[in-house]
Design a protein around this motif. Structure first.
Motif, PDB file in Angstrom:
ATOM      1  N   ARG B   5     -25.211  19.972  24.291  1.00 52.33           N
ATOM      2  CA  ARG B   5     -24.568  18.727  23.872  1.00 52.33           C
ATOM      3  C   ARG B   5     -23.245  18.538  24.600  1.00 52.33           C
ATOM      4  NH1 ARG B   5     -22.902  19.576  19.021  1.00 52.33           N
ATOM      5  NH2 ARG B   5     -23.599  21.724  18.872  1.00 52.33           N
ATOM      6  N   GLY B  36     -20.167  29.405  17.043  1.00 51.85           N
ATOM      7  CA  GLY B  36     -19.337  30.323  17.828  1.00 51.85           C
ATOM      8  C   GLY B  36     -18.116  29.630  18.407  1.00 51.85           C
ATOM      9  N   GLY B  40     -15.451  30.577  14.070  1.00 57.24           N
ATOM     10  CA  GLY B  40     -16.591  31.468  13.873  1.00 57.24           C
ATOM     11  C   GLY B  40     -16.357  32.817  14.530  1.00 57.24           C
ATOM     12  N   ILE B  70      -4.414  22.199  22.134  1.00 56.73           N
ATOM     13  CA  ILE B  70      -3.532  22.819  23.123  1.00 56.73           C
ATOM     14  C   ILE B  70      -2.359  23.553  22.479  1.00 56.73           C
ATOM     15  CG2 ILE B  70      -4.082  21.290  25.040  1.00 56.73           C
ATOM     16  CD1 ILE B  70      -1.458  19.824  24.533  1.00 56.73           C
ATOM     17  N   GLN B 129      -7.733  25.138  24.916  1.00 61.18           N
ATOM     18  CA  GLN B 129      -8.641  25.747  23.935  1.00 61.18           C
ATOM     19  C   GLN B 129      -9.689  26.684  24.570  1.00 61.18           C
ATOM     20  OE1 GLN B 129      -9.838  23.237  20.682  1.00 61.18           O
ATOM     21  NE2 GLN B 129     -11.618  24.460  20.177  1.00 61.18           N
ATOM     22  N   ASN B 156     -29.014  29.835  20.139  1.00 58.61           N
ATOM     23  CA  ASN B 156     -29.696  30.056  18.860  1.00 58.61           C
ATOM     24  C   ASN B 156     -29.239  28.933  17.950  1.00 58.61           C
ATOM     25  OD1 ASN B 156     -30.796  33.241  17.917  1.00 58.61           O
ATOM     26  ND2 ASN B 156     -30.232  32.756  20.043  1.00 58.61           N
ATOM     27  N   ILE B 215      -7.480  10.889  26.108  1.00 62.56           N
ATOM     28  CA  ILE B 215      -6.834  12.085  26.625  1.00 62.56           C
ATOM     29  C   ILE B 215      -7.111  12.183  28.101  1.00 62.56           C
ATOM     30  CG2 ILE B 215      -7.007  14.580  26.768  1.00 62.56           C
ATOM     31  CD1 ILE B 215      -7.585  14.780  23.988  1.00 62.56           C
ATOM     32  N   ARG B 327      -3.013  20.971  13.676  1.00 62.38           N
ATOM     33  CA  ARG B 327      -3.356  21.771  12.508  1.00 62.38           C
ATOM     34  C   ARG B 327      -4.830  22.134  12.414  1.00 62.38           C
ATOM     35  NH1 ARG B 327       0.796  21.549   8.434  1.00 62.38           N
ATOM     36  NH2 ARG B 327       2.623  20.806   9.501  1.00 62.38           N
ATOM     37  N   ALA B 329      -7.287  23.876  14.666  1.00 61.85           N
ATOM     38  CA  ALA B 329      -7.586  25.276  14.941  1.00 61.85           C
ATOM     39  C   ALA B 329      -6.596  26.188  14.214  1.00 61.85           C
ATOM     40  CB  ALA B 329      -7.548  25.532  16.446  1.00 61.85           C
ATOM     41  N   ASN B 330      -5.348  25.744  14.139  1.00 66.09           N
ATOM     42  CA  ASN B 330      -4.347  26.583  13.479  1.00 66.09           C
ATOM     43  C   ASN B 330      -4.697  26.822  12.007  1.00 66.09           C
ATOM     44  OD1 ASN B 330      -2.430  27.221  15.575  1.00 66.09           O
ATOM     45  ND2 ASN B 330      -1.893  25.062  15.604  1.00 66.09           N
TER      46      ASN B 330
END
Ligand SMILES: Cc1cc2nc3c(=O)[nH]c(=O)nc-3n(C[C@H](O)[C@H](O)[C@H](O)COP(=O)(O)OP(=O)(O)OC[C@H]3O[C@@H](n4cnc5c(N)ncnc54)[C@H](O)[C@@H]3O)c2cc1C
Lengths: 64, 541
Positions: B5, B36, B40, B70, B129, B156, B215, B327, B329-330
């Motif tokens: 994707r 993942g 994860g 970032i 990232q 998977n 972006i 906020r 990923a953090n």
């Protein structure tokens, strides 16, 4: 008589700003303007100090 | 069909047939992590470090191209350090402290973040990232080499899930066909559009913001832009209603244009149109290469509950915020940090399953805080009504002349970790004169010691931290043994430890959780009271 405070003086500014903005939720522009006028007069009365009020009136006149 | 994707930046876990695919009956695992992405992998690394077997399933074979996140905050680096992955992040990342705010034509003010001293990690770094994710994945493979029970299975894709009282059954699609897996615990880290959430019919509610952002990550040629964060409100070049310029490693700059809701995505994404905006913004004489571009819209939403029996959600799947304030990923990293030790203890039989309900309540509290902050930033950057716009511009104008208005300017607030006030795992604060920042529920702030930093000594298990007082060599309660760290004033050359952990108290004992949050504190050691505190912190009170 106190000098006009122009350094940060509101403990949690983001909270305050949110509350101020949401006070206008759902108001027409006209109602919002009137609301601002009422709020300003209430705050001015709370401050009371004539010199501080005059200094504030001047400070707000400055244009960028 | 198992088409990608998105395009990969690095193929790190290519598909390989696994014995589970040839088993006669579905193989049961203790933990399967679905997805993942950064959260994860972080969750899996946390479990693997505790020697809990974990399988990560991802429908791609590596890290996606393009940098979404970032900005990675200090707490994320501290957590990553516990996972053994922070050093390469800091080495690669860019540290900045100067920010500038512009309105229309001119600069309104600038600021220096002046981060507090005495921390091992900077307040935050800018890092693409894909690098952040790769360093975590490299760490997962390093652990695997050392014999830790962690697997990442690429290509998977989980297509169906049936949840039972004590396990879940997964239908997994691979390039070589489907197979079935069972797992005692299923952790849903499958991103903001979480197929798992949809499959199980859980709601995701909140606010959608009607704006789009373009972006462009660009590489500057022969130009020395400073390492600063520049934010424009209503820039006069007109290439966006707001524009953000931010430095990343490899001479790449992030430019983020707010371009409105009613746009033709296809048109806007054409390179010539992106270049037109960039040229208007940067000036014609600046040469650059385009690295990556994307258009995003966003929403602030969360699930009502992150735990549904044996299925637990973390990261964007559980909560989504606007990018302002960095906020996403953090906060997801704090989910992993919070969940890892609790799930580990439940699986090892050291804690009751109900301990996991505190993951739900603590991280819901974190999500609410993050959504509140990011919503406020969004409302400031993209005012919803005429009056809100008038007030916003008044703040900007005043901030050019008067210091008081500057803290009200909100172009994104720094991500700080949540203090779990009121958590059922906390014991009442018994350090009367102690600093508020280290009250029960708070994440431990770092401090320099004679030999290294405090947080690096508080890794992964319960710890009794004693400052200027006697404690026994260990405390064992309900099968859980704490480590003990006993410090004296002589260890605290800078005074930061006393300032952050003693305040006006002469001594202190802290019970600190594996995720480095304070569970209890008092002035002196008392065996019974700390036994009770430890029991409470593992959900047994
Ligand atoms: C423009 C933008 C800027 C941002 N800036 C920041 C920032 O500065 N700081 C910050 O902290 N955050 C930022 N974020 C947010 C950050 O990117 C996300 O919060 C983060 O990627 C969430 O990680 P995750 O692991 O929860 O989910 P994801 O990264 O979305 O990972 C989900 C994974 O699950 C896989 N998957 C999905 N479905 C299946 C399936 N059925 N079977 C198997 N695998 C599946 C996917 O392929 C993917 O690998 C930003 C986001 C955007 C869009």
């Amino acid at each position: 008589m106190a000098d006009l405070i122009l350094t940060p003086n509101i403990a949690s500014g983001d909270d305050f700003y949110e509350e101020l903005i949401s006070a206008h939720d759902g108001l027409s522009k006209e109602d919002s303007d009137a609301y601002n006028a009422r709020l300003l007069l209430i705050l001015a009365n709370h401050i009371g100090d004539r010199e501080a009020l005059s200094a504030a009136i001047k400070a707000a006149k400055r244009q960028s | 069909m198992l088409d990608d994707r998105y395009t990969l930046a690095y193929k790190l876990y290519p598909y390989a047939r696994h014995a589970d695919q040839d088993a006669d009956a579905p193989v049961r695992h203790p933990v399967v992590v679905l997805g993942g992405g950064p959260i994860g992998i972080a969750t899996a690394v946390d479990l693997a470090q505790q020697n809990i077997p974990v399988v990560v399933l991802d429908d791609h074979e590596g890290v996606g191209m393009g940098s979404r996140a970032i900005c990675f905050a200090k707490r994320t680096l501290e957590i990553s350090d516990r996972y053994g992955a922070a050093k390469p992040m800091v080495d690669k990342g860019v540290v900045w402290n100067i920010g500038k705010v512009f309105h229309k034509d001119g600069q309104v003010f600038d600021f220096n973040l002046l981060p507090e001293e005495g921390h091992e990690f900077p307040a935050f770094i800018n890092l693409q990232q894909p690098y952040f994710e790769s360093f975590l994945i490299e760490r997962a493979y390093e652990l695997q080499k050392q014999g830790a029970p962690i697997q990442i299975r690429g290509k998977n894709r989980v297509d169906a899930v049936t949840v039972h009282d004590d396990h879940a059954t997964l239908e997994v699609m691979t390039p070589e066909g489907p197979y079935t897996l069972e797992t005692d615990w299923l952790i849903g880290c499958d991103g903001a559009s979480s197929p798992l959430r949809t499959m199980l019919g859980h709601e995701f509610t909140g606010q959608v913001f009607k704006d789009s952002f373009l972006i462009a990550d660009i590489k500057m040629i022969n130009t020395n832009f400073p390492t600063e964060r520049w934010f424009w409100f209503e820039p006069s070049h007109g290439s966006g209603a707001s524009t953000l310029l931010h430095k990343q490693p490899d001479d790449v700059w992030r430019v983020d244009f707010q371009i409105g809701w009613d746009i033709d995505r296809k048109e806007e994404m054409k390179e010539e149109n992106i270049r037109r905006r960039l040229d208007a913004f940067l000036g014609d004489d600046v040469e650059y290469e385009m690295v990556w571009s994307s258009i995003y819209t966003f929403q602030c939403k969360h699930m009502d509950s992150f735990r549904h029996g044996r299925v637990i959600f973390a990261g964007d799947a559980a909560h989504q915020v606007s990018p302002f304030g960095a906020r996403g990923a953090n906060s997801g990293m704090q989910d992993a940090d919070n969940l890892g030790w609790k799930l580990g203890m439940v699986i090892n039989g050291q804690a009751p399953e109900s301990l996991l309900d505190s993951y739900n309540s603590e991280r819901l509290q974190g999500a609410a805080e993050n959504i509140l902050n990011s919503t406020r930033s969004t409302d400031f950057i993209t005012p919803k009504s005429e009056m809100s716009h008038v007030l916003r511009n008044a703040v900007l104008e005043l901030s050019g002349h008067y210091e008081f208005a500057r803290p009200l300017v909100n172009s994104g607030r720094l991500s700080v970790p949540c203090v779990y006030d009121g958590s059922p795992l906390n014991s009442a604060d018994a350090l009367i004169d102690g600093p508020a920042r280290t009250r029960p529920g708070a994440p431990c702030p770092d401090a320099p010691l004679a030999d290294g930093f405090l947080l690096s000594k508080l890794g992964g298990q319960f710890t009794l931290l004693a400052i200027n007082c006697e404690v026994p060599e260990a405390l064992t309660e309900s099968g859980v043994t704490t480590t003990v760290l006993s410090l004296k004033s002589a260890d605290d050359k800078t005074g930061a430890l006393a300032e952050r952990y003693l305040g006006d108290a002469a001594s202190a004992v802290y019970l600190i959780r594996p995720d480095q949050h304070v569970a209890a504190r008092r002035e002196h050691y008392d065996e019974n009271l700390f036994r009770t505190a430890l029991k409470r912190a593992i959900g047994k009170e």
